[in-house]
Design a protein around this motif. Structure first.
Motif, PDB file in Angstrom:
ATOM      1  N   ALA B 148     -16.888 -17.803 -34.476  1.00 55.24           N
ATOM      2  CA  ALA B 148     -16.895 -18.330 -35.841  1.00 55.24           C
ATOM      3  C   ALA B 148     -17.427 -19.756 -35.812  1.00 55.24           C
ATOM      4  O   ALA B 148     -16.984 -20.558 -34.995  1.00 55.24           O
ATOM      5  N   VAL B 149     -18.410 -20.044 -36.666  1.00 57.07           N
ATOM      6  CA  VAL B 149     -18.936 -21.415 -36.741  1.00 57.07           C
ATOM      7  C   VAL B 149     -19.017 -21.860 -38.194  1.00 57.07           C
ATOM      8  O   VAL B 149     -19.169 -21.040 -39.098  1.00 57.07           O
ATOM      9  N   LEU B 150     -18.905 -23.165 -38.394  1.00 55.96           N
ATOM     10  CA  LEU B 150     -19.024 -23.680 -39.756  1.00 55.96           C
ATOM     11  C   LEU B 150     -20.489 -23.696 -40.188  1.00 55.96           C
ATOM     12  O   LEU B 150     -20.826 -23.313 -41.291  1.00 55.96           O
ATOM     13  N   ILE B 151     -21.362 -24.114 -39.279  1.00 56.68           N
ATOM     14  CA  ILE B 151     -22.793 -24.198 -39.605  1.00 56.68           C
ATOM     15  C   ILE B 151     -23.606 -23.458 -38.536  1.00 56.68           C
ATOM     16  O   ILE B 151     -23.384 -23.657 -37.348  1.00 56.68           O
ATOM     17  N   ASP B 152     -24.531 -22.622 -38.971  1.00 55.59           N
ATOM     18  CA  ASP B 152     -25.513 -22.051 -38.051  1.00 55.59           C
ATOM     19  C   ASP B 152     -26.846 -22.688 -38.391  1.00 55.59           C
ATOM     20  O   ASP B 152     -27.383 -22.479 -39.471  1.00 55.59           O
ATOM     21  N   ARG B 153     -27.369 -23.491 -37.472  1.00 56.36           N
ATOM     22  CA  ARG B 153     -28.590 -24.237 -37.803  1.00 56.36           C
ATOM     23  C   ARG B 153     -29.837 -23.646 -37.149  1.00 56.36           C
ATOM     24  O   ARG B 153     -30.926 -24.199 -37.246  1.00 56.36           O
ATOM     25  N   GLY B 154     -29.694 -22.492 -36.468  1.00 61.19           N
ATOM     26  CA  GLY B 154     -30.874 -21.852 -35.880  1.00 61.19           C
ATOM     27  C   GLY B 154     -31.280 -22.459 -34.549  1.00 61.19           C
ATOM     28  O   GLY B 154     -30.504 -23.173 -33.940  1.00 61.19           O
ATOM     29  N   HIS B 155     -32.501 -22.171 -34.094  1.00 64.55           N
ATOM     30  CA  HIS B 155     -33.069 -22.683 -32.845  1.00 64.55           C
ATOM     31  C   HIS B 155     -32.310 -22.217 -31.618  1.00 64.55           C
ATOM     32  O   HIS B 155     -32.041 -22.995 -30.697  1.00 64.55           O
ATOM     33  N   ARG B 156     -31.975 -20.938 -31.559  1.00 63.64           N
ATOM     34  CA  ARG B 156     -31.218 -20.429 -30.417  1.00 63.64           C
ATOM     35  C   ARG B 156     -32.090 -20.392 -29.158  1.00 63.64           C
ATOM     36  O   ARG B 156     -33.277 -20.091 -29.221  1.00 63.64           O
ATOM     37  N   GLU B 157     -31.483 -20.727 -28.027  1.00 66.70           N
ATOM     38  CA  GLU B 157     -32.172 -20.613 -26.742  1.00 66.70           C
ATOM     39  C   GLU B 157     -31.589 -19.479 -25.903  1.00 66.70           C
ATOM     40  O   GLU B 157     -32.052 -19.209 -24.797  1.00 66.70           O
ATOM     41  N   LEU B 158     -30.522 -18.864 -26.397  1.00 68.53           N
ATOM     42  CA  LEU B 158     -29.869 -17.772 -25.683  1.00 68.53           C
ATOM     43  C   LEU B 158     -29.550 -16.658 -26.685  1.00 68.53           C
ATOM     44  O   LEU B 158     -29.412 -16.927 -27.881  1.00 68.53           O
ATOM     45  N   PRO B 159     -29.447 -15.419 -26.198  1.00 71.73           N
ATOM     46  CA  PRO B 159     -29.171 -14.318 -27.135  1.00 71.73           C
ATOM     47  C   PRO B 159     -27.712 -14.331 -27.621  1.00 71.73           C
ATOM     48  O   PRO B 159     -26.901 -13.541 -27.162  1.00 71.73           O
ATOM     49  N   ILE B 160     -27.398 -15.241 -28.502  1.00 71.10           N
ATOM     50  CA  ILE B 160     -26.023 -15.383 -28.991  1.00 71.10           C
ATOM     51  C   ILE B 160     -26.049 -15.438 -30.512  1.00 71.10           C
ATOM     52  O   ILE B 160     -26.951 -16.043 -31.109  1.00 71.10           O
ATOM     53  N   LYS B 161     -25.093 -14.774 -31.123  1.00 63.97           N
ATOM     54  CA  LYS B 161     -25.064 -14.688 -32.586  1.00 63.97           C
ATOM     55  C   LYS B 161     -23.623 -14.868 -33.057  1.00 63.97           C
ATOM     56  O   LYS B 161     -22.689 -14.418 -32.395  1.00 63.97           O
ATOM     57  N   ALA B 162     -23.469 -15.555 -34.191  1.00 60.10           N
ATOM     58  CA  ALA B 162     -22.110 -15.787 -34.699  1.00 60.10           C
ATOM     59  C   ALA B 162     -21.637 -14.602 -35.528  1.00 60.10           C
ATOM     60  O   ALA B 162     -22.422 -13.968 -36.229  1.00 60.10           O
ATOM     61  N   ASP B 163     -20.342 -14.279 -35.431  1.00 58.92           N
ATOM     62  CA  ASP B 163     -19.757 -13.202 -36.231  1.00 58.92           C
ATOM     63  C   ASP B 163     -19.331 -13.696 -37.608  1.00 58.92           C
ATOM     64  O   ASP B 163     -19.315 -12.948 -38.566  1.00 58.92           O
ATOM     65  N   TYR B 164     -18.927 -14.938 -37.684  1.00 60.64           N
ATOM     66  CA  TYR B 164     -18.488 -15.525 -38.952  1.00 60.64           C
ATOM     67  C   TYR B 164     -19.193 -16.866 -39.110  1.00 60.64           C
ATOM     68  O   TYR B 164     -19.140 -17.708 -38.212  1.00 60.64           O
TER      69      TYR B 164
END
Lengths: 337, 207
Positions: B148-164
């Motif tokens: 769970a994250v408050l802000i998802d700002r993009g620019h991922r360097e790893l295959p990780i995705k937030a559920d909330y």
């Protein structure tokens, strides 16, 4: 290559525009590649090691007592003097941090063929190691080695000079037991003359604001020790009476301590810590000893195993302190790095 | 290029004096986002008995705590709460500009077979989350790890995705998302700032 270091910033409290007090916690930054002694550290730097050690003590309480922080780094234990606790403690600390460890002792190495300390150090550097933990029978050996190599050097005891990690773990244990050493009365009793532990403790404790008393037979008190800001006495009961903690040192017979008093039994009778003597002290006095203990010389077996003794906790805390030291020297922030 | 003298530092752009471009969340919307995330967590993890919340220091700790409180308000149960300090697991320890301050990790319960929700303030490259997962797995074998994250700002360097996610915010790389929480800052808000212009890019920041 000469390294220059950035200064540590100081503690700040700022008032936000809305009037809330925002305390920016003191963020001492570790800038030294070596740990040579507590004489050369500021109060903040000592505090930083102690704070970090608290986190590393938590690591030791985890189900898996290991973190990958120093993966790929190599720590060499270079010991010119015998040691159990310190060497194993450093070895464990390095292994808990996932570093590779090499143990080198005087016997069976090129040191016996006459290789100098500096040559050995430079060779270890050429072998691409990262930290040398050195114990040597000459005062100043660690400092000399640190000038000769660019990798980190940690002093694990040099002659009669300093044994910084021992003093740090003593202070860490005191902090745990008594909250804070500031303003406390701490007596260091025993072979002050030959003791690097005593000197490191005096530097560290006085910097942190403790009142330190040293107590020993006259011949075991070095001239001018009071210049380090300690009280000197030869009366054991006086040293114990007001003390919140006592640090009892080993009589170093291998360094001719025996010449300073008539016999071991007489020393035990006049200076040994016994339950009888502790009755005159504060009830919850903390009794420490850096080990190895000469039971029946500086301390009776009952006291060593008694309720006031924290001797084994000191040993446990030693790993946390050494993890903190290895972590900090390998991650020192250098200005031109 | 280094500037060892403090008087040179006086002319450098001061840290925390970056140009604020826009405010993306205020106190009220942070509160709303936390409540919504808490509801979503409860919906996804029906048997809350196995749920534990773990906040990542520093800001994630406070957000995690708020989520725990919010869940208590909604369902009347107090889920176990832990705090992770990832410093010792970082892959960039020798490269980070500022020396990180090491703090304690506090997980006083067994996480094996538990549903662990990691909480952090901003999801950016994903490297923090990788460290956190590595560390978490050293503590036990959770049945599920969610994020769970408050802000998802993009620019991922790893295959990780937030559920909330509290809010998705597309950003440029020279921008900084600053989350301020009353536990440590003077206000509750999220702002996007711009790093000082190109001219100053190689200069060290003043404390």
């Amino acid at each position: 290559m000469k390294l220059s270091y950035v200064k540590s910033p100081e503690e700040k409290t700022k008032i936000s525009p809305k009037g809330n007090k925002v305390v920016t916690k003191k963020t001492a930054i570790w800038t030294k590649k070596d740990l040579l002694g507590l004489e050369y550290l500021s109060k903040e730097e000592i505090g930083l090691i102690l704070d970090n050690a608290k986190s590393f003590k938590e690591v030791l309480a985890r189900p898996l007592r290991k973190v990958p922080t120093l993966r790929g780094k190599t720590v060499v234990n270079l010991f010119y003097e015998p040691s159990t606790r310190t060497r194993i403690s450093f070895e464990l600390a390095a292994k808990r941090l996932s570093a590779d460890v090499i143990n080198m002792v005087k016997e069976g190495s090129s040191i016996q063929k006459g290789e100098t300390l500096i040559d050995t150090g430079r060779n270890l550097e050429a072998l691409k190691t990262d930290v040398i933990v050195v114990r040597h029978n000459c005062s100043g050996a660690a400092a000399m080695l640190s000038r000769a190599v660019n990798i980190s050097v940690v002093n694990a005891g040099d002659g009669w000079h300093e044994h910084p990690t021992q003093a740090l773990l003593d202070i860490f244990t005191l902090n745990e037991k008594l909250g804070n050493v500031k303003g406390l009365n701490i007596s260091i009793i025993g072979d002050i003359a030959h003791s690097r532990v005593a000197r490191s403790n005096i530097w560290g404790l006085t910097k942190l604001g403790a009142n330190v008393t040293v107590c020993a037979p006259g011949k075991l008190i070095p001239a001018g020790i009071e210049k380090l800001g300690v009280k000197v006495t030869s009366n054991i009961d006086e040293a114990i009476k007001k003390a919140d903690a006592i640090n009892v040192l080993r009589m170093q017979f291998e360094r001719d301590a025996a010449g300073a008093f008539p016999s071991r039994i007489e020393y035990f009778k006049t200076f040994g810590i016994t339950e009888e003597r502790l009755k005159k002290a504060k009830k919850d006095i903390v009794v420490m000893h850096p080990g190895p203990i000469n039971r029946g010389v500086e301390m009776s077996a009952e006291v060593a195993d008694g309720a006031n003794s924290v001797i084994l906790e000191q040993v446990t805390n030693g790993i946390a302190i050494r993890m903190a030291v290895l972590y900090l020297v390998t991650h020192a922030k250098r200005e031109n790095a | 290029m280094t500037y060892p003298n403090t008087w040179v530092g006086f002319f450098l752009p001061k840290k925390g004096h970056m140009k604020v471009k826009s405010k993306i969340l205020d106190k009220k919307s942070i509160e709303k986002a936390i409540t919504r995330i808490s509801h979503e967590i409860l919906e996804r993890n029906k048997e809350a008995g196995e749920l534990v919340i773990v906040g990542i220091r520093n800001r994630g700790e406070y957000l995690g705590n708020r989520i725990v409180e919010s869940i208590e308000k909604i369902q009347g149960i107090k889920v176990p709460f832990g705090i992770l300090d990832i410093t010792l697991y970082r892959d960039d320890l020798t490269e980070v500009a500022e020396q990180p301050i090491l703090k304690e990790t506090k997980i006083n319960f067994d996480i094996t077979h538990k549903k662990v929700v990691l909480v952090d303030d901003v999801l950016f490259t994903g490297r923090t989350i990788r460290c956190a997962m590595d560390q978490l797995i050293d503590f036990g074998r959770p049945s599920v790890i969610q994020l769970a994250v408050l802000i998802d700002r993009g620019h991922r360097e790893l295959p990780i995705k937030a559920d909330y996610v509290g809010k998705n915010v597309p950003t440029a790389l020279n921008e900084i998302v600053e989350v301020k929480l009353t536990e440590v800052d003077d206000t509750d808000e999220v702002v996007v700032c711009e790093k000082p212009g190109r001219k100053n890019q190689n200069l060290p920041e003043r404390e």
